[in-house]
Scaffold this motif. Structure first.
Motif, PDB file in Angstrom:
ATOM      1  N   UNK A  46       0.941  -1.431  -0.131  1.00 20.85           N
ATOM      2  CA  UNK A  46      -0.017  -0.255  -0.149  1.00 20.85           C
ATOM      3  C   UNK A  46       0.149   1.126   0.315  1.00 20.85           C
ATOM      4  N   UNK A  47       1.031   2.126  -1.145  1.00 20.14           N
ATOM      5  CA  UNK A  47       2.074   2.870  -1.532  1.00 20.14           C
ATOM      6  C   UNK A  47       1.092   4.255  -0.611  1.00 20.14           C
ATOM      7  N   UNK A  48       0.394   5.042  -0.519  1.00 19.32           N
ATOM      8  CA  UNK A  48      -0.389   5.769  -0.099  1.00 19.32           C
ATOM      9  C   UNK A  48      -0.489   5.097   1.869  1.00 19.32           C
ATOM     10  N   UNK A  49      -0.177   4.611   2.138  1.00 18.47           N
ATOM     11  CA  UNK A  49       0.077   3.999   3.367  1.00 18.47           C
ATOM     12  C   UNK A  49       1.226   3.856   3.834  1.00 18.47           C
ATOM     13  N   UNK A  50       2.395   3.883   3.316  1.00 18.58           N
ATOM     14  CA  UNK A  50       3.292   4.091   3.220  1.00 18.58           C
ATOM     15  C   UNK A  50       3.695   5.363   3.038  1.00 18.58           C
ATOM     16  N   UNK A  51       3.284   6.580   2.498  1.00 17.25           N
ATOM     17  CA  UNK A  51       3.615   7.303   2.313  1.00 17.25           C
ATOM     18  C   UNK A  51       3.327   8.494   3.747  1.00 17.25           C
ATOM     19  N   UNK A  52       1.939   8.567   4.113  1.00 15.32           N
ATOM     20  CA  UNK A  52       1.208   8.593   5.690  1.00 15.32           C
ATOM     21  C   UNK A  52       2.279   8.781   6.428  1.00 15.32           C
ATOM     22  N   UNK A  53       2.559   7.079   5.792  1.00 18.54           N
ATOM     23  CA  UNK A  53       3.619   6.645   7.100  1.00 18.54           C
ATOM     24  C   UNK A  53       4.563   7.864   7.794  1.00 18.54           C
ATOM     25  N   UNK A  54       5.338   7.603   6.330  1.00 21.66           N
ATOM     26  CA  UNK A  54       7.150   8.340   6.451  1.00 21.66           C
ATOM     27  C   UNK A  54       6.438   9.930   6.988  1.00 21.66           C
ATOM     28  N   UNK A  90      -2.714   6.638  -4.390  1.00 21.63           N
ATOM     29  CA  UNK A  90      -3.582   6.303  -5.641  1.00 21.63           C
ATOM     30  C   UNK A  90      -2.485   6.169  -7.042  1.00 21.63           C
ATOM     31  N   UNK A  91      -1.898   7.586  -6.916  1.00 21.78           N
ATOM     32  CA  UNK A  91      -1.525   7.979  -9.133  1.00 21.78           C
ATOM     33  C   UNK A  91      -0.899   5.993  -9.033  1.00 21.78           C
ATOM     34  N   UNK A  92      -0.123   6.326  -7.584  1.00 20.34           N
ATOM     35  CA  UNK A  92       1.166   4.933  -8.401  1.00 20.34           C
ATOM     36  C   UNK A  92       0.631   3.958  -8.579  1.00 20.34           C
ATOM     37  N   UNK A  93      -0.133   3.602  -7.634  1.00 21.93           N
ATOM     38  CA  UNK A  93      -1.257   2.420  -7.961  1.00 21.93           C
ATOM     39  C   UNK A  93      -1.829   2.016  -9.314  1.00 21.93           C
ATOM     40  N   UNK A  94      -1.864   2.856  -9.888  1.00 26.00           N
ATOM     41  CA  UNK A  94      -2.905   3.348 -10.563  1.00 26.00           C
ATOM     42  C   UNK A  94      -1.535   3.019 -12.036  1.00 26.00           C
ATOM     43  N   UNK A 106       3.644   0.210  12.668  1.00 29.38           N
ATOM     44  CA  UNK A 106       2.583   0.360  12.581  1.00 29.38           C
ATOM     45  C   UNK A 106       1.455   1.633  12.356  1.00 29.38           C
ATOM     46  N   UNK A 107       2.117   2.497  11.968  1.00 29.32           N
ATOM     47  CA  UNK A 107       2.066   3.733  11.141  1.00 29.32           C
ATOM     48  C   UNK A 107       1.154   3.009  10.076  1.00 29.32           C
ATOM     49  N   UNK A 108       1.805   2.573   9.093  1.00 32.04           N
ATOM     50  CA  UNK A 108       1.278   1.580   7.945  1.00 32.04           C
ATOM     51  C   UNK A 108       0.354   0.656   8.085  1.00 32.04           C
ATOM     52  N   UNK A 109      -0.309   0.242   8.867  1.00 32.04           N
ATOM     53  CA  UNK A 109      -1.711  -0.523   9.640  1.00 32.04           C
ATOM     54  C   UNK A 109      -2.334   0.737   9.536  1.00 32.04           C
ATOM     55  N   UNK A 110      -1.951   1.639  10.250  1.00 32.75           N
ATOM     56  CA  UNK A 110      -3.146   2.062  10.874  1.00 32.75           C
ATOM     57  C   UNK A 110      -3.563   3.102   9.196  1.00 32.75           C
ATOM     58  N   UNK A 111      -3.219   3.974   8.603  1.00 37.00           N
ATOM     59  CA  UNK A 111      -3.570   4.189   7.683  1.00 37.00           C
ATOM     60  C   UNK A 111      -4.288   3.361   6.409  1.00 37.00           C
ATOM     61  N   UNK A 112      -3.970   2.038   6.087  1.00 37.99           N
ATOM     62  CA  UNK A 112      -4.081   1.610   5.642  1.00 37.99           C
ATOM     63  C   UNK A 112      -5.699   1.242   5.846  1.00 37.99           C
TER      64      UNK A 112
END
Length: 346
Positions: free
Chosen positions: A117-125, A276-280, A338-344
């Motif tokens: 999930x790149x979006x969740x990882x982005x938000x974790x960063x 979402x863009x990179x997943x697309x 933890x943050x990836x799970x949270x934002x995912x």
């Protein structure tokens, strides 16, 4: 005669006012340098929209000129020094192109820390930056950090379904953490920037790569690679992190309202959209490969579990490596997960 002088004076005055207005409308010009092509999804769907958002936020006072494919000179690993030294104002670059320079940020790249999930990882960063990652970035002001969709397995012709299938194979990877993944799998890591991959694959320098599918159209990779593999639930063997950064002195010289124009274009909403863009674009890449008759394989849960068992020591190796540098690697891994799970789940 006096009338002619008056007309001339009025024309000169109008020209001065127009020039002043034009200057005020576009007071701040920035050069943005990166290593991918002008038609790559990165430029058209990431860099250009972000640049236009900054310009709009500034009310037209900012103009960002994008220079793709290293057109201002140098090699991709030199981008970070170009921006630190003020050769360019902004760079978009892969952190892993300079191994060991961004040790804390590597946590997001680790296998089975990053999943799918790149979006969740982005938000974790984003959430980790001020508290955990900022010491990695002296000399620059980071606009945002993000990841790609993750390291899928792309092979010229070999079929990969288990860790044992990697034994002895030469594989391209841009990062030291990715090299550790390949070593754990028994493969031979070969470091190179992504633009070099098609030629390296065609000449047999490498048999495959850990790379996202989104790069297929930009590199015409479907002409070289026949096998495209990902783990169950689109899980990947780690990922690659990127930065959009500005020279620190240039940033410090900007007035608060111009700084805010950049900040407003680089916040959580943008990072979620970027995921979402990179997943697309990932979906578009694999669709192109399939249209060319290439094989797209998703491994089973059982096959994926075998990779998790083999690759957990990579995480332990990274923790030991950064801990020797005075960095609490265990805490970073726990926080990132933890943050990836949270934002995912948001």
């Amino acid at each position: 005669m006096k009338l002619n002088h008056l007309v001339a004076a009025l024309i000169a005055s109008a020209a001065t006012l127009w020039a002043t207005g034009a200057a005020l409308a576009q007071d701040y010009r920035f050069k943005l340098h990166h290593f991918l092509g002008a038609n790559s999804p990165t430029q058209t769907e990431t860099l250009e929209p972000w640049a236009r958002a900054v310009e709009e936020n500034s009310g037209g006072k900012v103009k960002i000129e994008i220079y793709p494919a290293m057109t201002l000179g140098g090699r991709p690993p030199e981008l970070i020094n170009q921006v630190r030294d003020g050769v360019v104002d902004l760079v978009w670059t892969a952190n892993g192109y300079t191994p060991g320079l961004f040790p804390r940020t590597e946590v997001i790249e680790l296998p089975f820390v990053y999943l799918n999930d790149p979006g969740a990882a982005n938000l974790a960063l984003h959430e980790m930056f001020e508290t955990d990652l900022k010491p990695d970035f002296p000399g620059v002001e980071v606009m945002f950090l993000h990841v790609h969709a993750g390291h899928a397995i792309v092979m010229r012709d070999a079929e990969i379904r288990s860790p044992a299938d990697f034994a002895g194979r030469k594989m391209r990877i841009p990062t030291r953490t990715g090299a550790w993944v390949l070593e754990a799998l028994g493969a031979v890591p070969v470091a190179m920037p992504v633009p070099d991959l098609p030629q390296a694959m065609s000449k047999g320098v490498v048999e495959g790569a850990l790379i996202p599918f989104e790069i297929v159209p930009a590199l015409k990779l479907q002409e070289q690679a026949g096998q495209y593999v990902e783990l169950a639930d689109r899980t990947r063997l780690g990922t690659l992190s990127f930065q959009m950064s500005m020279n620190k002195a240039r940033w410090d010289s900007l007035p608060p309202e111009i700084q805010q124009a950049f900040r407003d274009a680089s916040g959580p909403d943008w990072l979620a959209e970027l995921g979402r863009i990179w997943r697309g674009t990932e979906d578009g890449g694999i669709a192109m490969a399939e249209a060319a008759g290439r094989s797209h394989v998703t491994l089973t849960d059982e096959e994926t579990a075998a990779f998790r068992t083999v690759l957990e020591p990579v995480v332990e190796r990274w923790i030991a490596d950064v801990s020797a540098r005075g960095i609490d690697g265990t805490a970073l891994v726990d926080r990132a997960r933890d943050l990836i799970a949270k934002h995912g789940t948001e």
